[in-house]
Scaffold this active site. Structure first.
Site, PDB file in Angstrom:
ATOM      1  N   ALA A  35       0.806  -1.223   0.000  1.00 56.81           N
ATOM      2  CA  ALA A  35       0.000   0.000   0.000  1.00 56.81           C
ATOM      3  C   ALA A  35       0.840   1.275   0.000  1.00 56.81           C
ATOM      4  O   ALA A  35       0.300   2.362   0.168  1.00 56.81           O
ATOM      5  CB  ALA A  35      -0.922  -0.010   1.214  1.00 56.81           C
ATOM      6  N   ASN A  75       1.707  -3.927   7.931  1.00 60.93           N
ATOM      7  CA  ASN A  75       2.655  -4.638   7.059  1.00 60.93           C
ATOM      8  C   ASN A  75       3.554  -3.653   6.324  1.00 60.93           C
ATOM      9  O   ASN A  75       4.731  -3.926   6.081  1.00 60.93           O
ATOM     10  CB  ASN A  75       1.896  -5.489   6.043  1.00 60.93           C
ATOM     11  N   HIS A 130      -0.835   6.988   3.974  1.00 56.61           N
ATOM     12  CA  HIS A 130       0.508   6.707   4.495  1.00 56.61           C
ATOM     13  C   HIS A 130       1.435   7.853   4.109  1.00 56.61           C
ATOM     14  O   HIS A 130       1.562   8.180   2.923  1.00 56.61           O
ATOM     15  CB  HIS A 130       1.060   5.409   3.904  1.00 56.61           C
TER      16      HIS A 130
END
Ligand SMILES: NC(=O)C1=CN([C@@H]2O[C@H](COP(=O)(O)OP(=O)(O)OC[C@H]3O[C@@H](n4cnc5c(N)ncnc54)[C@H](OP(=O)(O)O)[C@@H]3O)[C@@H](O)[C@H]2O)C=CC1
Ligand SMILES: O=C([O-])CC(=O)C(=O)O
Length: 258
Positions: free
Chosen positions: A122, A180, A210
């Site tokens: 991601a 992760n 993020h």
């Protein structure tokens, strides 16, 4: 390339749709390893795959590569067997915070001449980070992840709340389904204990955001990725699923970018 898939959740369904239903050149999922055959029996007729509940039979089926899209525990129990027999694409990368497991997989990959592919999931910027750290001169890497509050905590909140601050090591231990990305970032860069992580539950967003900041001799870099979630599992970003497909497509490419 014939693919054996471990898992049958949100990412697995994305891959089955994109690869088997919509067709991707030279890719086909033929085998799926599940822990509950009854629950997932429709996959056989819907996608023309064969289901397996025995790992050895799955690994010995006619597949060229294994794609793990299950969870960290499955990586611990299944990956050492898988890497002995096939190349593996791994998305529950948080499992590799266990240095013993990481060393075991590395040793087995060398011994059996296999490859272990870790998609960027991601996030992005791992190419830059690896280049910037090629001489060991990146000095700080931090990740701030913001997710919709409802996907992280039970309580109802009005304002954003920092629910974790610490190292990547601790982040994945506390949030194994959400962090992760911190472990792939740590592997590409300065390590599990040195990579700083902040996790924010935000009641006002509907994306998984993020933000990555790095500094070193190369200079400074900042990346912000505003991910749309996968509807089937809002904890998981759409890009994470796409990154597996991107990794699979790159394996046979002659022109490699980055
Ligand atoms: N690296 C990254 O950037 C990202 C990684 N992830 C990780 O990817 C993984 C998959 O995500 P997602 O698809 O959204 O998760 P889901 O929860 O939607 O699906 C997980 C699937 O794995 C199956 N499973 C669990 N244990 C086993 C096992 N031992 N053997 C076979 N199947 C098993 C579950 O089976 P059942 O149906 O029986 O419950 C389920 O079908 C997760 O670990 C997630 O944390 C997610 C997003 C980003
Ligand atoms: O999908 C995401 O945005 C990140 C995620 O869940 C993880 O890294 O585990």
């Amino acid at each position: 390339m014939k693919i054996g898939l471990i898992g049958a959740g949100a990412i697995a369904h994305f891959l089955l749709e994109e690869i088997n239903e919509k067709r991707q050149e030279n890719l086909r999922i033929t085998s799926v390893f599940v822990r509950d055959r009854e629950k997932h029996h429709l996959l056989e007729s819907n996608y023309g795959v064969k289901l397996y509940t025995e790992i050895d039979a799955f690994l010995d089926s006619e597949i060229d590569i294994v794609v793990e899209a299950a969870n960290i525990e499955a990586v611990h129990t299944l990956l050492p067997a898988a890497i002995r027999k096939k190349d593996v694409v791994l998305i529950s990368i948080g499992a590799l915070v266990d240095e013993e497991l990481l060393a075991e997989l590395n040793t087995l990959a060398n011994e059996f001449n296999r490859r272990l592919y870790l998609p960027s999931g991601a996030i992005g910027g791992l190419d830059l980070l690896q280049n910037a750290h090629v001489l060991g001169t990146v000095t700080s890497v931090s990740l701030t992840t913001r997710k919709p509050a409802s996907s992280l905590i039970e309580e109802t909140i009005e304002k954003e709340k920092v629910i974790f601050e610490g190292s990547a090591t601790e982040a994945i231990r506390r949030y194994p389904k959400n962090m992760n990305v911190s472990i792939v970032l740590a592997l590409a860069g300065i390590g599990f204990d040195e990579t700083s992580v902040t996790l924010v539950a935000d009641p006002k967003i509907d994306k998984n955001i993020h933000q990555i900041e790095m500094t070193g001799d190369f200079g400074e870099a900042t990346f912000t990725i505003k991910n749309n979630p996968l509807p089937a599992n809002p904890k998981t970003s759409y890009l994470a699923a796409m990154s597996i497909l991107g990794t699979l497509k790159k394996i046979k490419q002659k022109l490699l970018i980055g």
